[in-house]
Design an enzyme around this catalytic site. Structure first.
Site, short mmCIF file in Angstrom:
data_model
loop_
_atom_site.label_atom_id
_atom_site.label_comp_id
_atom_site.label_asym_id
_atom_site.label_seq_id
_atom_site.Cartn_x
_atom_site.Cartn_y
_atom_site.Cartn_z
N CYS A 297 0.82 -1.22 0.00
CA CYS A 297 0.00 0.00 0.00
C CYS A 297 0.84 1.26 0.00
CB CYS A 297 -0.94 0.01 1.20
SG CYS A 297 -0.09 0.14 2.80
N HIS B 119 11.11 -8.94 5.03
CA HIS B 119 10.41 -7.76 4.53
C HIS B 119 9.12 -7.57 5.32
CE1 HIS B 119 12.89 -8.39 0.75
NE2 HIS B 119 13.17 -7.14 1.15
N CYS C 7 1.82 -4.64 5.96
CA CYS C 7 0.63 -4.56 6.81
C CYS C 7 -0.05 -5.93 6.79
CB CYS C 7 -0.36 -3.51 6.29
SG CYS C 7 0.31 -1.86 6.17
N CYS D 199 -2.75 -6.05 4.11
CA CYS D 199 -2.17 -5.99 2.76
C CYS D 199 -1.60 -7.35 2.35
CB CYS D 199 -1.08 -4.92 2.71
SG CYS D 199 -1.69 -3.25 2.85
N CYS E 12 14.66 37.96 49.58
CA CYS E 12 13.90 37.07 50.47
C CYS E 12 12.65 37.74 51.02
CB CYS E 12 14.78 36.59 51.62
SG CYS E 12 15.27 37.94 52.74
N CYS F 37 12.06 56.49 52.70
CA CYS F 37 10.82 56.47 51.94
C CYS F 37 10.90 57.57 50.88
CB CYS F 37 9.62 56.71 52.86
SG CYS F 37 8.07 56.97 51.97
#
Length: 1672
Positions: free
Chosen positions: A473, A487, A490, A493, A985, A994
């Site tokens: 196929c 060889h 399927c 097949c 951390c 500030c």
């Protein structure tokens, strides 16, 4: 740097750099002059005291300083009332005289008060970037001369007079432009910051010039003061000035980290200047202006080089090795970024790298963006170094794709596979060495061969004989069988082969035994599955290589490569039908280099078409034609020819649409004109055979009709009344009309009608057809039937039962007899509540809707209404009085806000239908707990005033703590409540200030300093409706709300509908629910409902009719819903809201939208077949094939309904909906996050503009005590320069636009809390106060800070997201000051995102089937990340421009700093007694206290020897001997610097005691809350304490408490007036670590509060005096 201003001294200091440098007022005017004849000062101003002395050198620094000071004093005198009478005013000031002691001293202090702030102001300007250092003796003479010349010229260096600076106890912040803390260097050219500002202003003006601006600009500069000066100096000086300024410019502009980088950047900028001079044919002129011009032209390249250095610092070492080559090349052009990219290429060579594969890939990804930018910017260059970079980078990037897809993780398939694949990676690298351009055939074929060989060897690794395709196929092995000859086939097949009688191997013809029974091998099956996995990896690499390398550049691959690619999709497939005969047939497959991947049934795929269509159609039309012709010749799709052409049309249409996106009105006008010309040409076009060019024309025609439909649907006010746009629109529609009339093809009309229905609904088109002005839109046969048009009934979504009731009500209406309703009621098998809902909807459809007619005769008559009303009252279908009342009002068209009137627009009718349906469902579902919140909102809204309404935004800060972008930041607050961040951390390791109030923050060894506490993460989620203006609303979903986009929009729609119904019952409660309140809640909610439907439609990508049907499906599902477990109905908590949203989404919405497309097809079919409305021609055109009832052109593949069907346009919202439906979210987390936040992320591109605005405003208003109370519009009028005003206008407009889009969100989200009233309404130029634009940490300025910080956090969040989900190195960081367009996430939805989505929208059409649309979500995410998200830096939150107002002296901070530098001790009792005895008068105490204040301020910042005598420090360091009386100096001699804090405590208290004697209030600055009077009873209770305790110590400590803690209190919890004084004072002394008073704990009355503390102190002082008098 900071400038300290004291009574007679101005001191400046650079932190951690130079020693203190001082400028003393005595240098300008000797204080001893004040002891001459005082009458000489009568009648003269203070400015006249500082005029130039005779004989004084005019050019000395002192003379120039006096000159500058004098000019400022003159301005002050001009603003003063009777400036010459200052001496008389001082003589009349009893308080000043008492404090000064003598008249001379008082006058001198007055002069100090005026002069010192001005002196500090001057120094804060002239010493920016350590500018004063250039006056040192080791500086070249010509530099010092330039310094003095600029300082002397008021036109070059303006020192503006600021009337708000006169505060003795203040610091002035010096705005430095250079980042001197990194390289430890200062400016080299005097006043370089001022020169840069001046040249920047010139550059802004250049933007308004036409033609070649550089020579004109240089000519203008040469005529200015700076230009003239630099032109007149000799060549040597000019050259020296040039290079000094260039160095300063880089330090002020770029973020430079190392000396080497600085050196290379200097050379780079010089090379930029050289290149520009060559281009403009200018000689060796050394004008400073060229520095700016060059930077503007090459800014992106310079910043890109800087980015390469940041992400890969080792490049600098390689550049040092090529330094000579670089310097030689820089004589003509800029090359530093190219050489840096070349160095990166050298480092990344795969064959020589010592990095691990993940680390190497990480480095490639990190450098991808900057290197590709180099390749793009230098694409046209022909130099060898550019070619080396481009060629090398293509090779490295191709190898990175190979590593990513084939090496990483491949060992999971097989342990030995990685080593084998690495061999092929090396082979690939070698094959691309000579030619890495995969757009050419040789390297492209080499890649294919390498992949095939690699897969073959992998098969041998899995199975000893190798794994190839089945030889029968020629497809992939399925149930593999190994024959004795080794060889493989399927199983099916080989069985078929043997069944034909041929019992031998089809490949080698070896005979097989007759009794051989083929069996599938599990071992080989497992090996095949591994090969398939590996092949998929190879295919993925191949597709990525094709799309990201072959089709990457601006020109397509070569003809050979394109044809090779097309041949991979459509090819000749070999088949073995017998042993002796081989036959070939055409087959298709997905894009793969392997032969065994053929489709069982032919499929057309669009992938290569899409890639080709990125380029000009003329360049690639031949390739497209070849591909189309191949399908036409093979005839494998002959039966599906129409679908084949439709697929090509879709691809062509996507391509045209991508390239025709517009963002402005001007662009749209140009587009309309261009397409109008095309339409005029098309009228004359003659139809030829079906070619790709013909399909291109049809695709463009369809898009023109799309545009025409949008224009026809536009309301007149959609776009502001632009006359040009109106004319362009009219002209374009005329062209459309001409095409339709002249071509005579009614398929055009069919398409246009369908498009109009999709945009605005069928009812809108039904309105158009009745207007003769639009008759050209409709086929003649449709026009002939327009009088028989029927109303579309979307309630048919409720099913057959509803249809039964509707028809019954119609019969009752016609015959005035309700019997038919009773019959329907008996036949219908649904529940009673469903019957009630159906009956209500039927009344609306058959009675109420008739009021839409303009003819009164069409309206229901009284008899008809009475029959139905009587039935409603008597029958039990309506089971409650509310239901009956609603139905009767509906019958009479008497529901407020829902009346049906003639002229009602189709969209309004659609909304009314939805509201009626929702009201019916809510009314008839009393026992359904899931509807309780909606029922309350509809009929008892007072119960929901404090409810957390569904889908409202909420405060996500606590949840955001887990976001990657904020995981390394802990939020704290300073003692005054301002937010601060701690990295690493999350616990402080160093002390800082500030940025807002200068309070001490941070800590040591993880221990925070006193008052620095973890931020209160109080939930700021608001109750009620908080979406604000519907016109500005976007879909915002918090990450923790587990709702799909469609679920969210449906629930939000129902919430708004319920609230709308609630306005009929209790409008006052609805007004209270809406925040901020609105004038007309009903109109407000109506607009929100429209917005909900619009967003729902975009998300679903459906027509307006289909969207309405989805809503009706949801409502129908609600009435079907079984009773759920009891859910809280008032939604009083966020958790209750979340549970309710989850329940309704899971139990109602999910079932309602399941298989939505199938449901919509069925309902549309039902509508088209409905006898009452299905006969309508418009309905048939939309829902069926118009060829069945209209005479239309036939006999052509293009003359069919499929070709002229309207497509659904993709949008980010719809893509998100598809991902949620297909459960793809987990697979593409970056894309999911992007789509979720896209409406906000698109605003990040404005960050550079906003930061630039903040920087400019900060420079203008730094060190002011207050900002002018004016609007943005008024502020702009104060700017005289038109270019500068234009720039400010643009940036302020940008701010207002972004703020209006995010304001409601910022109220509940972001690190900075925005008071609700700040975001209550939209801003514009008139109502936007200037203070809103000024970045601060409090007040209205918080708006600007919060907006920028949120956008920064948004970018950072995405940077971390990309890092988390990609192989990306740790991102680099930049300061907000360095942010440019290159650094931020930047895109346009129309021009960038939509084309990206369309390019990854693939069409497949299997033979005999319809076209399937597929979106490659992975590729979309990858391209989105690479193009817009990857390579972006983190933006530091530190360094956001902040306007710092000058603050009054904070002694708490000063003493904390003193203790850190000089250990402090208490004063011995003997010394206290001596000082108290020697300083008797108020003036002496004030003089001593002033000296101690000044000393404290300087010791806080500079420190000193603890044992140094205070008088020595005053004489030698502060030079205050001349203005300090000998008696005071002698008294202070008894103290050392280690006693300064105790001495301040003593003298401040003594000063207050003296004030009491003089009948003055010593606590005028303390709030009245602390001044409550004492009762006689309390005074009696205090007596024992005063007698037994050390009252002197108590007086000192309480006075310090009042001074430090009760003056200008900013935190409501700091020493609350209702606290116990005993507890507060004890706590205060504990914090100071001084011995507490035992009597305070034992005797002091508990009932005395802080509110009485001032009077307690006065009582203690009075007691002390009594004791002293008694002793005497």
């Amino acid at each position: 740097m900071k400038v300290k201003a004291c009574a007679s001294l101005v001191v400046l200091r650079y932190p951690d750099r130079d020693p203190w440098q001082s400028v003393h007022i005595d240098d300008l005017r000797k204080s001893k002059d004040m002891f001459t004849d005082l009458t000489a000062f009568k009648g003269i101003t203070i400015s006249q005291l500082f005029g130039r002395d005779p004989g004084e050198p005019e050019s000395s620094f002192l003379a120039l300083m006096k000159q500058r000071l004098h000019s400022l004093l003159v301005k002050r005198d001009e603003e003063s009332f009777s400036a010459t009478e200052w001496m008389l005013r001082e003589a009349s000031n009893v308080e000043a005289l008492q404090e000064g002691g003598t008249f001379r001293h008082t006058l001198w202090k007055r002069i100090q008060t005026v002069v010192t702030p001005l002196l500090a102001q001057i120094i804060s300007v002239i010493d920016r970037d350590c500018n004063l250092n250039l006056l040192r003796d080791d500086t070249p003479l010509f530099v010092r001369k330039l310094w003095m010349n600029i300082f002397n010229d008021a036109n070059l260096l303006d020192l503006p007079y600021n009337r708000t600076i006169f505060s003795l106890e203040s610091e002035i912040v010096v705005h430095n432009y250079m980042k001197m803390d990194v390289l430890n260097i200062s400016n080299e050219l005097p006043f370089s910051w001022r020169i840069k500002e001046f040249l920047d202003e010139l550059w802004i003006q250049a933007q308004y010039m036409e033609g070649q601006v550089e020579p004109k600009l240089n000519e203008i500069f040469n005529k200015t003061g700076f230009g003239k000066y630099f032109s007149n100096v000799n060549e040597e000086w000019r050259q020296n000035f040039f290079f000094r300024y260039l160095a300063d410019f880089l330090l002020m502009t770029m973020n430079i980290s190392t000396e080497d980088e600085f050196e290379f950047l200097q050379g780079a900028l010089i090379s930029c200047i050289n290149q520009l001079k060559i281009e403009h044919n200018i000689g060796d002129e050394m004008s400073l202006l060229w520095v700016h011009v060059a930077y503007q032209h090459f800014k992106n390249r310079l910043q890109n080089f800087s980015r390469i250095i940041v992400v890969n610092p080792s490049v600098l070492t390689l550049l040092q090795m090529s330094k000579d080559k670089i310097q030689k090349a820089e004589d003509k052009e800029m090359v530093i970024d190219i050489y840096a990219a070349a160095a990166c290429v050298d480092m990344l060579e795969f064959e020589h790298t010592e990095l691990s594969y993940p680390a190497w890939l990480q480095m490639v990804n990190t450098l991808q963006m900057p290197i590709e930018l180099v390749c793009t910017q230098c694409e046209e260059w022909k130099s060898s170094i550019v070619h080396y970079v481009q060629s090398g980078w293509r090779r490295i990037f191709s190898l990175s794709l190979f590593v990513e897809h084939l090496i990483l993780g491949v060992e999971e398939i097989h342990s030995k596979l990685q080593n084998m694949v690495v061999i092929y990676a090396v082979r690939l690298a070698k094959s691309l060495n000579s030619n890495s351009d995969l757009r050419s055939q040789d390297p492209f074929q080499a890649v294919i061969m390498i992949l095939r060989d690699c897969k073959r060897d992998a098969g041998c690794l899995f199975f000893r004989y190798g794994l190839q395709e089945c030889s029968v196929c020629f497809g992939e092995l399925n149930n593999p069988v190994l024959l004795p000859c080794n060889h493989l086939y399927c199983l099916n097949c080989i069985k078929q082969w043997f069944a034909s009688g041929d019992v031998y191997c089809p490949c080698c013809r070896t005979a097989v035994a007759n009794d051989y029974v083929p069996e599938a091998s599990e071992e080989i099956s497992e090996a095949v599955s591994k090969v398939i996995l590996f092949r998929k990896r190879c295919d993925a690499f191949f597709i990525a290589l094709v799309s990201m390398v072959c089709f990457k550049d601006n020109s397509p691959p070569t003809k050979e490569v394109v044809r090779d690619l097309l041949s991979l999709l459509l090819f000749l497939k070999k088949t073995d039908s017998s042993a002796s005969e081989k036959v070939c047939s055409y087959a298709t497959r997905h894009l793969s280099p392997f032969d065994e991947a053929a489709d069982q049934n032919p499929v057309v795929r669009s992938i290569v078409l899409k890639l080709l269509l990125k380029y000009s159609f003329d360049d690639i039309k031949n390739y497209l034609q070849d591909y189309l012709s191949a399908f036409q010749k093979t005839k494998i799709f002959q039966e599906s020819e129409t679908e084949l052409y439709a697929l090509f049309l879709n691809c062509l249409e996507d391509s045209i649409y991508e390239k025709s996106q517009w963002c402005s009105i001007q662009e749209k006008i140009a587009y309309l004109a261009q397409e109008g010309e095309f339409l005029q040409m098309y009228i004359q076009h003659k139809r030829k055979q079906m070619t790709i060019e013909m399909l291109q024309i049809i695709a463009r025609i369809r898009l023109c009709f799309d545009t025409a439909a949008q224009l026809l649907c536009e309301s007149c006010d959609t776009i502001a009344q632009d006359s040009k746009y109106a004319r362009a629109k009219e002209t374009f529609l005329h062209c459309i009309k001409s095409v339709i009339i002249n071509r005579g093809n009614d398929w055009f009309k069919i398409y246009l009608v369908r498009k109009l229905c999709g945009l605005n609904g069928i009812e809108f088109v039904q309105e158009l057809i009745m207007n003769d002005q639009f008759s050209w839109i409709f086929p003649k046969e449709v026009l002939q039937r327009r009088e028989s048009i029927g109303q579309i009934d979307r309630y048919l979504a409720c099913g057959k039962n509803y249809q039964m009731f509707r028809d019954a009500v119609f019969k009752s209406f016609v015959f005035s007899d309700p019997k038919s309703i009773e019959e329907a009621k008996k036949v219908c098998k649904c529940s009673s509540k469903e019957k009630g809902v159906h009956m209500t909807l039927a009344i609306f459809r058959e009675f109420t809707i008739l009021y839409a007619s303009s003819k009164p005769s069409d309206h229901p008559n009284k008899d008809q209404c009475d029959v139905i009303a009587k039935y409603i009252e008597e029958e039990n279908v309506f089971h409650s009085s509310m239901c009956k009342k609603f139905a009767i009002r509906l019958l009479k068209n008497d529901i407020p806000g829902l009346e049906i009137n003639p002229g009602l627009k189709s969209q309004e009718r659609t909304i009314i239908e939805i509201i009626i349906h929702a009201a019916a469902v809510i009314l008839f579902s009393e026992e359904n707990s899931i509807l309780t919140p909606l029922q309350h909102l509809s009929f008892q809204p007072a119960l929901m005033v404090n409810a957390f309404l569904p889908t409202m935004p909420e405060d996500i800060r606590i949840e955001a703590r887990g976001w990657a972008a904020l995981q390394n930041l802990a939020m704290y607050q300073c003692p005054n409540g301002h937010p601060c961040f701690v990295g690493e951390c999350g616990r402080p390791m160093e002390v800082a200030r500030c940025p807002e109030c200068k309070a001490v923050v941070g800590g040591h060894n993880h221990n925070p300093v006193s008052g620095f506490t973890a931020a209160d993460m109080m939930d700021r989620t608001q109750t009620g409706h908080i979406l604000g203006d519907p016109r500005k609303r976007e879909t915002i979903v918090a990450p923790d709300r587990q709702m799909s986009l469609v679920s969210l929009l449906l629930v939000r729609l129902m919430t708004h509908v319920a609230m709308f119904i609630g306005t009929m019952e209790d409008v006052k409660s609805i007004e209270q629910i809406i925040k901020p309140q609105v004038q007309n809640p009903r109109d407000f909610l109506w607009c929100h409902i429209k917005k909900d439907i619009e967003q729902l439609r975009n998300s679903l990508a459906k027509t307006i009719d289909e969207t309405a049907i989805v809503v009706h499906l949801f409502l129908h599902q609600l009435i079907h819903q079984k009773k759920l477990p009891t859910l809280p109905g008032n939604l009083s908590t966020k958790a209750q809201r979340k549970n309710w949203e989850s329940s309704i989404s899971k139990e109602v919405i999910t079932p309602a939208v399941e298989n939505l497309d199938r449901k919509l097809v069925d309902i549309n079919s039902q509508i088209s077949q409905d006898k009452r409305s299905g006969s309508d021609s418009i309905v048939k055109i939309v829902y069926s094939d118009p060829q069945t009832f209209l005479t239309l052109p036939k006999g052509d593949a293009l003359h069919c309904s499929t070709i002229w069907a309207c497509r659904k346009r993709i949008s980010p919202e719809h893509l998100r909906h598809m991902m949620e439906n297909r459960e793809e979210k987990e697979n593409v987390p970056i894309l999911q996050t992007f789509l979720q936040k896209e409406v906000q992320l698109r605003l990040v591109k404005y960050l550079p503009e906003l930061l630039a605005l903040q920087n400019d405003l900060t420079k203008l208003f730094q060190n002011t005590t207050e900002v002018p109370k004016q609007s943005a519009s008024d502020f702009l009028q104060t700017i005289s320069s038109e270019p500068v005003r234009s720039t400010f206008t643009s940036r302020i407009s940008c701010f207002i636009s972004v703020w209006n889009q995010l304001r409601t969100f910022l109220i509940t989200n972001g690190e900075f809390k925005i008071p609700e009233e700040f975001g209550a309404s939209d801003l514009d130029m008139q109502n936007c106060q200037l203070e809103v634009l000024l970045p601060r940490r409090q007040g209205l300025g918080l708006c600007s800070t919060a907006l920028v910080s949120y956008l920064i956090a948004l970018q950072n969040d995405f940077v971390y997201t990309v890092e988390k989900y990609t192989i990306e190195s740790t991102p680099y960081s930049i300061s907000p000051q360095d942010v440019s367009d290159l650094h931020v996430i930047r895109y346009e939805v129309g021009k960038d995102i939509i084309p990206l989505l369309l390019s990854n929208c693939q069409y497949t059409m299997e033979k005999g089937s319809e076209i399937v649309i597929e979106y490659d979500f992975k590729r979309i995410e990858q391209q989105l990340t690479n193009r817009f998200l990857k390579g972006k830096p983190l933006i530091s939150l530190k360094g956001i421009p902040t306007l710092i107002y000058r603050q009054d002296r904070n002694y708490g901070i000063i003493f904390h700093d003193i203790q850190n530098r000089i250990p402090q001790e208490s004063l011995p009792i003997s010394v206290i007694n001596v000082i108290s005895g020697e300083l008797q008068s108020y003036s002496e105490v004030c003089e001593a206290f002033t000296a101690v204040e000044v000393t404290s301020g300087f010791l806080a910042m500079s420190g000193g020897d603890p044992d140094q005598k205070l008088d020595v420090y005053l004489k030698d360091v502060l030079q205050m001997e001349a203005q300090t009386s000998p008696h005071v100096m002698e008294t202070l001699r008894r103290c050392n610097l280690k006693h300064i804090q105790a001495l301040w405590q003593l003298l401040s208290s003594r000063k207050s005691e003296c004030s009491l004697i003089l009948n003055r209030d010593p606590f005028s600055g303390i709030k009245n809350e602390y001044k409550e009077h004492l009762s006689e009873e309390v005074k009696k209770q205090l007596r024992p304490f005063f007698v037994q305790a050390s009252v002197d110590t108590f007086i000192l400590e309480l006075h310090e408490l009042l001074t430090l803690k009760c003056k200008n209190v900013q935190s409501p919890d700091s020493f609350n007036p209702n606290w116990s004084l005993k507890m507060a004072l004890g706590s205060f002394m504990d914090v100071k670590e001084v011995d507490n008073l035992p009597e305070l704990e034992d005797i002091f009355p508990e009932i005395i509060l802080m509110s009485q503390s001032v009077e307690i102190w006065k009582a203690a002082v009075a007691f002390k005096r009594e004791q002293l008098q008694f002793t005497r």
